[in-house]
Design an enzyme around this catalytic site. Sequence first.
Site, PDB file in Angstrom:
ATOM      1  N   ALA A  65      57.039  28.721 -78.205  1.00 21.61           N
ATOM      2  CA  ALA A  65      57.983  29.160 -77.174  1.00 21.61           C
ATOM      3  C   ALA A  65      57.278  29.117 -75.823  1.00 21.61           C
ATOM      4  O   ALA A  65      56.047  29.188 -75.740  1.00 21.61           O
ATOM      5  CB  ALA A  65      58.462  30.568 -77.485  1.00 21.61           C
ATOM      6  N   GLU A 111      58.464  27.855 -86.210  1.00 17.46           N
ATOM      7  CA  GLU A 111      59.717  28.468 -86.697  1.00 17.46           C
ATOM      8  C   GLU A 111      60.850  27.435 -86.716  1.00 17.46           C
ATOM      9  O   GLU A 111      61.628  27.369 -87.664  1.00 17.46           O
ATOM     10  CB  GLU A 111      60.087  29.680 -85.824  1.00 17.46           C
ATOM     11  CG  GLU A 111      59.125  30.833 -86.080  1.00 17.46           C
ATOM     12  CD  GLU A 111      59.280  31.997 -85.129  1.00 17.46           C
ATOM     13  OE1 GLU A 111      59.334  31.755 -83.904  1.00 17.46           O
ATOM     14  OE2 GLU A 111      59.327  33.151 -85.589  1.00 17.46           O
ATOM     15  N   GLU A 131      50.944  33.880 -82.107  1.00 10.44           N
ATOM     16  CA  GLU A 131      51.531  34.975 -81.319  1.00 10.44           C
ATOM     17  C   GLU A 131      50.639  36.211 -81.262  1.00 10.44           C
ATOM     18  O   GLU A 131      50.589  36.906 -80.254  1.00 10.44           O
ATOM     19  CB  GLU A 131      52.893  35.387 -81.897  1.00 10.44           C
ATOM     20  CG  GLU A 131      54.023  34.423 -81.606  1.00 10.44           C
ATOM     21  CD  GLU A 131      54.173  33.325 -82.640  1.00 10.44           C
ATOM     22  OE1 GLU A 131      53.214  33.054 -83.389  1.00 10.44           O
ATOM     23  OE2 GLU A 131      55.263  32.732 -82.693  1.00 10.44           O
TER      24      GLU A 131
HETATM   25  C1  HXC Z   1      54.108  27.314 -71.827  1.00 10.34           C
HETATM   26  C2  HXC Z   1      52.492  25.806 -72.402  1.00 10.34           C
HETATM   27  C3  HXC Z   1      52.538  26.219 -73.751  1.00 10.34           C
HETATM   28  C4  HXC Z   1      53.463  27.258 -74.080  1.00 10.34           C
HETATM   29  C5  HXC Z   1      51.073  24.667 -73.591  1.00 10.34           C
HETATM   30  N1  HXC Z   1      51.564  24.833 -72.352  1.00 10.34           N
HETATM   31  N2  HXC Z   1      51.647  25.502 -74.459  1.00 10.34           N
HETATM   32  N3  HXC Z   1      53.266  26.356 -71.470  1.00 10.34           N
HETATM   33  N4  HXC Z   1      54.208  27.773 -73.089  1.00 10.34           N
HETATM   34  N5  HXC Z   1      53.596  27.689 -75.336  1.00 10.34           N
HETATM   35  C6  HXC Z   1      51.205  24.107 -71.129  1.00 10.34           C
HETATM   36  C7  HXC Z   1      49.857  24.546 -70.611  1.00 10.34           C
HETATM   37  O1  HXC Z   1      49.985  25.708 -69.837  1.00 10.34           O
HETATM   38  C8  HXC Z   1      49.465  23.343 -69.796  1.00 10.34           C
HETATM   39  O2  HXC Z   1      50.140  23.368 -68.551  1.00 10.34           O
HETATM   40  C9  HXC Z   1      50.003  22.176 -70.593  1.00 10.34           C
HETATM   41  O3  HXC Z   1      51.036  22.727 -71.436  1.00 10.34           O
HETATM   42  C10 HXC Z   1      48.957  21.535 -71.484  1.00 10.34           C
HETATM   43  O4  HXC Z   1      48.381  22.547 -72.290  1.00 10.34           O
HETATM   44  P1  HXC Z   1      46.808  22.773 -72.417  1.00 10.34           P
HETATM   45  O5  HXC Z   1      46.607  24.183 -72.845  1.00 10.34           O
HETATM   46  O6  HXC Z   1      46.095  22.314 -71.190  1.00 10.34           O
HETATM   47  O7  HXC Z   1      46.462  21.756 -73.611  1.00 10.34           O
HETATM   48  P2  HXC Z   1      45.258  21.850 -74.637  1.00 10.34           P
HETATM   49  O8  HXC Z   1      43.991  22.271 -73.954  1.00 10.34           O
HETATM   50  O9  HXC Z   1      45.286  20.560 -75.372  1.00 10.34           O
HETATM   51  O10 HXC Z   1      45.628  23.037 -75.645  1.00 10.34           O
HETATM   52  C11 HXC Z   1      46.743  22.881 -76.505  1.00 10.34           C
HETATM   53  C12 HXC Z   1      47.095  24.259 -77.116  1.00 10.34           C
HETATM   54  C13 HXC Z   1      47.333  25.279 -75.992  1.00 10.34           C
HETATM   55  C14 HXC Z   1      45.994  24.738 -78.038  1.00 10.34           C
HETATM   56  C15 HXC Z   1      48.385  24.065 -77.964  1.00 10.34           C
HETATM   57  O11 HXC Z   1      48.218  24.704 -75.011  1.00 10.34           O
HETATM   58  C16 HXC Z   1      47.924  26.550 -76.455  1.00 10.34           C
HETATM   59  O12 HXC Z   1      47.243  27.411 -77.044  1.00 10.34           O
HETATM   60  N6  HXC Z   1      49.208  26.778 -76.142  1.00 10.34           N
HETATM   61  C17 HXC Z   1      49.929  28.003 -76.470  1.00 10.34           C
HETATM   62  C18 HXC Z   1      50.238  28.065 -77.954  1.00 10.34           C
HETATM   63  C19 HXC Z   1      50.934  29.363 -78.305  1.00 10.34           C
HETATM   64  O13 HXC Z   1      50.393  30.473 -78.121  1.00 10.34           O
HETATM   65  N7  HXC Z   1      52.146  29.261 -78.817  1.00 10.34           N
HETATM   66  C20 HXC Z   1      52.974  30.411 -79.215  1.00 10.34           C
HETATM   67  C21 HXC Z   1      53.826  30.862 -78.073  1.00 10.34           C
HETATM   68  S1  HXC Z   1      54.631  32.366 -78.442  1.00 10.34           S
HETATM   69  P3  HXC Z   1      49.385  23.066 -67.162  1.00 10.34           P
HETATM   70  O14 HXC Z   1      50.445  23.319 -66.132  1.00 10.34           O
HETATM   71  O15 HXC Z   1      48.230  23.983 -67.127  1.00 10.34           O
HETATM   72  O16 HXC Z   1      49.010  21.608 -67.297  1.00 10.34           O
HETATM   73  C22 HXC Z   1      55.896  31.937 -79.401  1.00 10.34           C
HETATM   74  C23 HXC Z   1      56.803  33.061 -79.773  1.00 10.34           C
HETATM   75  C24 HXC Z   1      58.024  32.587 -80.488  1.00 10.34           C
HETATM   76  O17 HXC Z   1      56.086  30.813 -79.769  1.00 10.34           O
HETATM   77  C25 HXC Z   1      59.100  33.613 -80.412  1.00 10.34           C
HETATM   78  C26 HXC Z   1      60.429  33.127 -80.877  1.00 10.34           C
HETATM   79  C27 HXC Z   1      61.022  32.000 -80.152  1.00 10.34           C
END
Ligand code: HXC
Length: 257
Positions: A65, A111, A131
Site C-alpha cells: 500500500a 494481500e 507492515e
Molecule cells: C510508497 C513506495 C513504496 C510504498 C516503494 N516506494 N514502496 N512509496 N509506498 N509502499 C517508492 C520509494 O519511496 C521510492 O520513491 C521508489 O518507490 C523506489 O523505492 P526504493 O525504496 O528506492 O527501492 P528499493 O531500494 O529497490 O527498495 C525496494 C523496497 C522498498 C524494499 C520494496 O521500496 C520498500 O521497503 N518499500 C516499502 C515496502 C512496504 O513496507 N510495504 C508495505 C506497505 S504497508 P522515491 O521517490 O524515493 O524514488 C501496507 C499495508 C496494507 O501495504 C494495508 C491494506 C491495504
Amino acid sequence: MSHQLIKVYEEGQVGVIQLNRPKVLNALNRQMVDEIVEQLEVYDRNPEIRVMVIKGNDKVFAAGADIDEMLEDTPLSIELTDPFAVWDRMTLIKKPIIAAVNGFCLGGAFELALHCDLIIAGEDAKFGFPEVKLGVMPGAGGTQLLTKAIGQRRALEWIWLGEMHDADEAKSLGIVNRVVAPELVEEEAMRFTHSLAKQAPISVRLIKEAVRAAGDLPLREGMRLERKNFYLAFDSEDQTEGMKAFVEKRPPNFKGV
Ligand code: HXC
C-alpha cells in the site's frame, strides 16, 4: 471508464489488469485499488471474458500500500473513508483471477495476490508482510488469508518478522501455484489462463464458489453448497454439450450458457 493507475487490455477471452505506478514500485493507493476492483467487476459482467489476470511489470508486482497516503491517516479518517469496503467487493468476483508476479509482492500487494485464486510467480518474486516494521499490521485480509493458506505458526512467523520470502518457499507452502523463470511469467500466465478459458465457464465459476466456501463454511454447509452447484451445472447447455461431446468422441465446444 478511464484508468490512471492501471492499464487494461484483453487477449481473446482473458482480461488483463496491469498495475501501473512504476515510479513508486506500483505502490497501491486507494484510487488504484478502486480502479482494479471496478475493472474486475466490468470483466466479471462481460460475457466475452472468461478469466482475468492481475500483473505488475517485469520488475515488480507492487511494493505494498502507498505509505505516503497512509502517513496522515487517523482511526476516524479510515472509518469514514472505509478503504477496505472495496476489498470486500473483490471477494464477490465469480470468474477466476490469476496473479502474475515478478519481483516485490509486499504488504497490500501480497494481500491483492492472496485475494486472487491462483498465483504464478517468477523465480525473482519476493513475498512478505513488512507492515510490522512500519508499526502497523496487514489490514486487507493478510492475517486471515495467509493463515488459511499456511497455518497459524508459519503465518505468525512471516507477519511478526516482516521478512521477504522467495517464490520457491512460497510454492512449497502452497501460496504459489507455479514458479517459472522471471522472463516467462507473462507467457506462463497467459498459457494457463487461455487453457482455463477453454473449460466450461459455468463449471469454472461454480467450482470457484464451492472451493472458496471450503475456507469459510463448516464441512456440512460446504458440502450442501457443492451439491446445489452440482445441480445448477445440469441447467447449462454446456453440461449437455460436454457429455454429448464425450460420447461422440469429439472435443466439446463450451459457450458459457
Ligand atoms: C510508497 C513506495 C513504496 C510504498 C516503494 N516506494 N514502496 N512509496 N509506498 N509502499 C517508492 C520509494 O519511496 C521510492 O520513491 C521508489 O518507490 C523506489 O523505492 P526504493 O525504496 O528506492 O527501492 P528499493 O531500494 O529497490 O527498495 C525496494 C523496497 C522498498 C524494499 C520494496 O521500496 C520498500 O521497503 N518499500 C516499502 C515496502 C512496504 O513496507 N510495504 C508495505 C506497505 S504497508 P522515491 O521517490 O524515493 O524514488 C501496507 C499495508 C496494507 O501495504 C494495508 C491494506 C491495504
